[in-house]
Design a protein around this motif. Structure first.
Motif, PDB file in Angstrom:
ATOM      1  N   ILE A 130      -7.169  -6.402 -11.269  1.00 27.85           N
ATOM      2  CA  ILE A 130      -6.134  -5.365 -11.110  1.00 27.85           C
ATOM      3  C   ILE A 130      -5.619  -4.995 -12.492  1.00 27.85           C
ATOM      4  N   GLU A 131      -5.731  -3.709 -12.825  1.00 28.00           N
ATOM      5  CA  GLU A 131      -5.294  -3.201 -14.115  1.00 28.00           C
ATOM      6  C   GLU A 131      -4.143  -2.230 -13.866  1.00 28.00           C
ATOM      7  N   VAL A 132      -3.032  -2.406 -14.591  1.00 34.13           N
ATOM      8  CA  VAL A 132      -1.892  -1.519 -14.404  1.00 34.13           C
ATOM      9  C   VAL A 132      -1.416  -0.920 -15.726  1.00 34.13           C
ATOM     10  N   ARG A 157       0.263   3.566 -12.858  1.00 31.01           N
ATOM     11  CA  ARG A 157      -1.163   3.591 -12.538  1.00 31.01           C
ATOM     12  C   ARG A 157      -1.629   2.179 -12.260  1.00 31.01           C
ATOM     13  N   MET A 158      -2.456   2.053 -11.203  1.00 25.98           N
ATOM     14  CA  MET A 158      -3.031   0.763 -10.853  1.00 25.98           C
ATOM     15  C   MET A 158      -4.492   0.986 -10.476  1.00 25.98           C
ATOM     16  N   ASN A 159      -5.382   0.295 -11.179  1.00 27.25           N
ATOM     17  CA  ASN A 159      -6.814   0.391 -10.898  1.00 27.25           C
ATOM     18  C   ASN A 159      -7.321  -0.946 -10.381  1.00 27.25           C
ATOM     19  N   PHE A 160      -8.162  -0.894  -9.371  1.00 32.17           N
ATOM     20  CA  PHE A 160      -8.796  -2.094  -8.828  1.00 32.17           C
ATOM     21  C   PHE A 160     -10.282  -2.033  -9.136  1.00 32.17           C
ATOM     22  N   TYR A 161     -10.798  -3.102  -9.689  1.00 33.54           N
ATOM     23  CA  TYR A 161     -12.229  -3.264  -9.891  1.00 33.54           C
ATOM     24  C   TYR A 161     -12.641  -4.412  -8.990  1.00 33.54           C
ATOM     25  N   VAL A 177      -0.241   5.771  -8.759  1.00 34.61           N
ATOM     26  CA  VAL A 177      -1.543   6.383  -8.550  1.00 34.61           C
ATOM     27  C   VAL A 177      -2.543   5.232  -8.648  1.00 34.61           C
ATOM     28  N   CYS A 178      -3.676   5.403  -8.026  1.00 38.48           N
ATOM     29  CA  CYS A 178      -4.558   4.251  -7.879  1.00 38.48           C
ATOM     30  C   CYS A 178      -6.018   4.673  -7.789  1.00 38.48           C
TER      31      CYS A 178
END
Length: 131
Positions: free
Chosen positions: A125-127, A77-81, A107-108
């Motif tokens: 970037i949070e993974v 999982r990778m989230n972008f703020y 998934v993102c």
């Protein structure tokens, strides 16, 4: 460990991300704090340049994974703020090569936010990685 992509629709493949990933037989989970475009001393780098900030934040993600004896291919999982969604989307084709060429297809989620932890920060970037 096996990561099985689940993609009932294929349009996200163009961004090198999956709709879902099923992880089986994973023995380690690494939850990472958001990585930004800060240097090794915590100094803010590249004010106003979303592309350069993203590139350095990604470099910091890879460095963190390496320190944990993992690789970008371990990212589930990778989230972008970001404070600049339009800027990210302008460069997404080039930026997505950073993680796809490193072997990641997570998934993102991309979230637009009003601000981050410091005024110059435009991307975080949070993974979550699984090994």
């Amino acid at each position: 460990m096996q990561m099985k992509p689940i993609n009932p629709q294929t349009w996200l493949n163009g961004f090198h991300i999956n709709h879902a990933i099923e992880v089986t037989n994973g023995q380690r989970v690494l939850y990472c704090s958001g990585q930004t475009s800060n240097d090794a001393n915590g100094g803010s780098m590249h004010p106003g340049d979303i592309k350069a900030q993203f590139t350095l934040a990604w470099k910091n993600v890879v460095e963190l994974l390496t320190a944990a004896n993992m690789k970008p291919s371990n990212i589930a999982r990778m989230n972008f703020y970001t404070t600049d969604v339009d800027g990210i989307m302008t460069h997404i084709g080039e930026l997505s090569k950073l993680w796809s060429e490193a072997g990641a297809m997570p998934v993102c989620t991309l979230l637009g936010v009003r601000s981050l932890f410091e005024p110059n920060a435009m991307i975080e970037i949070e993974v979550t990685a699984v090994g």
